[in-house]
Design a protein around this motif. Structure first.
Motif, PDB file in Angstrom:
ATOM      1  N   PHE A   8       0.845  -1.190   0.000  1.00 32.87           N
ATOM      2  CA  PHE A   8       0.000   0.000   0.000  1.00 32.87           C
ATOM      3  C   PHE A   8       0.883   1.243   0.000  1.00 32.87           C
ATOM      4  N   GLU A  44      -9.270   6.041   4.202  1.00 33.77           N
ATOM      5  CA  GLU A  44     -10.452   5.544   4.909  1.00 33.77           C
ATOM      6  C   GLU A  44     -10.898   4.187   4.374  1.00 33.77           C
ATOM      7  N   LYS A  45     -10.708   3.946   3.090  1.00 32.08           N
ATOM      8  CA  LYS A  45     -11.165   2.705   2.448  1.00 32.08           C
ATOM      9  C   LYS A  45     -10.027   1.711   2.206  1.00 32.08           C
ATOM     10  N   ARG A  46      -8.883   1.911   2.833  1.00 30.76           N
ATOM     11  CA  ARG A  46      -7.716   1.075   2.546  1.00 30.76           C
ATOM     12  C   ARG A  46      -7.973  -0.407   2.810  1.00 30.76           C
ATOM     13  N   GLN A  47      -8.916  -0.719   3.669  1.00 27.00           N
ATOM     14  CA  GLN A  47      -9.227  -2.122   3.947  1.00 27.00           C
ATOM     15  C   GLN A  47      -9.891  -2.807   2.747  1.00 27.00           C
ATOM     16  N   SER A  48     -10.486  -2.006   1.863  1.00 32.84           N
ATOM     17  CA  SER A  48     -11.160  -2.594   0.694  1.00 32.84           C
ATOM     18  C   SER A  48     -10.187  -2.867  -0.452  1.00 32.84           C
ATOM     19  N   ARG A  50      -7.679  -4.803  -2.468  1.00 31.01           N
ATOM     20  CA  ARG A  50      -7.331  -6.225  -2.531  1.00 31.01           C
ATOM     21  C   ARG A  50      -5.826  -6.385  -2.626  1.00 31.01           C
ATOM     22  N   ARG A  51      -5.275  -7.199  -1.764  1.00 29.61           N
ATOM     23  CA  ARG A  51      -3.843  -7.512  -1.838  1.00 29.61           C
ATOM     24  C   ARG A  51      -3.552  -8.106  -3.205  1.00 29.61           C
TER      25      ARG A  51
END
Length: 179
Positions: A8, A44-48, A50-51
């Motif tokens: 990221f 804020e949306k970094r969890q969405s 996809r690796r």
């Protein structure tokens, strides 16, 4: 992907994002604001994210969507202002001096920065409480109060600086007009 490379790494994408933002808005200051908004959304949306996904494409998409949201918001604001202007134009004509003065005050109000104008409108014209107006704008009450204070200060300065035509005459003790 190398083990040392972070999945990221937004910093490495800043140049491309900045170029794209400038291409979208054609103004460096607006581009920086747009880039900032997009980066906040991305964080804020970094969890969405996809690796293994393409970070650059993901960030450019967020930037594009932020731009579209701004364009829509600006159009909506323009429509509201146009409707407000039409409503104001439908009022009954006042006396000549009063109409000129009212137009000057209206122009001074519309010359206020947008954020101050919105805050003052909600409280002074729509009669919302500070809490209701702050919630409607999505800002803290203190920020709203600060914006209203700055708007009122600017309008007071306008009022003090604008000469008024007086229809009153000064009459001396003997009943004659004095100049």
């Amino acid at each position: 992907m190398e083990r040392n490379e972070r999945p990221f790494d937004v910093i490495g994408q800043l140049a491309a994002l900045r170029r794209y933002a400038r291409a979208l808005v054609r103004n460096s200051d607006d581009a920086e604001d747009l880039l900032h908004d997009a980066l906040v959304r991305a964080f804020e949306k970094r969890q969405s994210f996809r690796r293994g996904g393409n970070l650059r494409t993901w960030l450019l998409s967020i930037l594009h969507n932020a731009h579209i949201d701004r364009v829509r918001q600006n159009r909506s604001i323009t429509r509201r202002h146009d409707k407000a202007a039409i409503e104001a134009d439908q009022s009954l004509p006042a006396g000549q001096e009063h109409a000129v003065r009212l137009q000057q005050v209206r122009d001074a109000f519309f010359d206020l920065p947008e954020e101050q104008r919105e805050a003052l409108h909600l409280v002074a014209i729509e009669d919302l409480s500070y809490q209701e107006a702050a919630a409607s704008l999505g800002i803290p009450v203190g920020t709203l109060m600060s914006r209203i204070s700055r708007a009122r200060t600017q309008l007071r300065e306008f009022e003090a600086a604008t000469p008024r035509a007086s229809h009153l005459k000064l009459i001396g003790r003997n009943g004659n007009e004095s100049s």
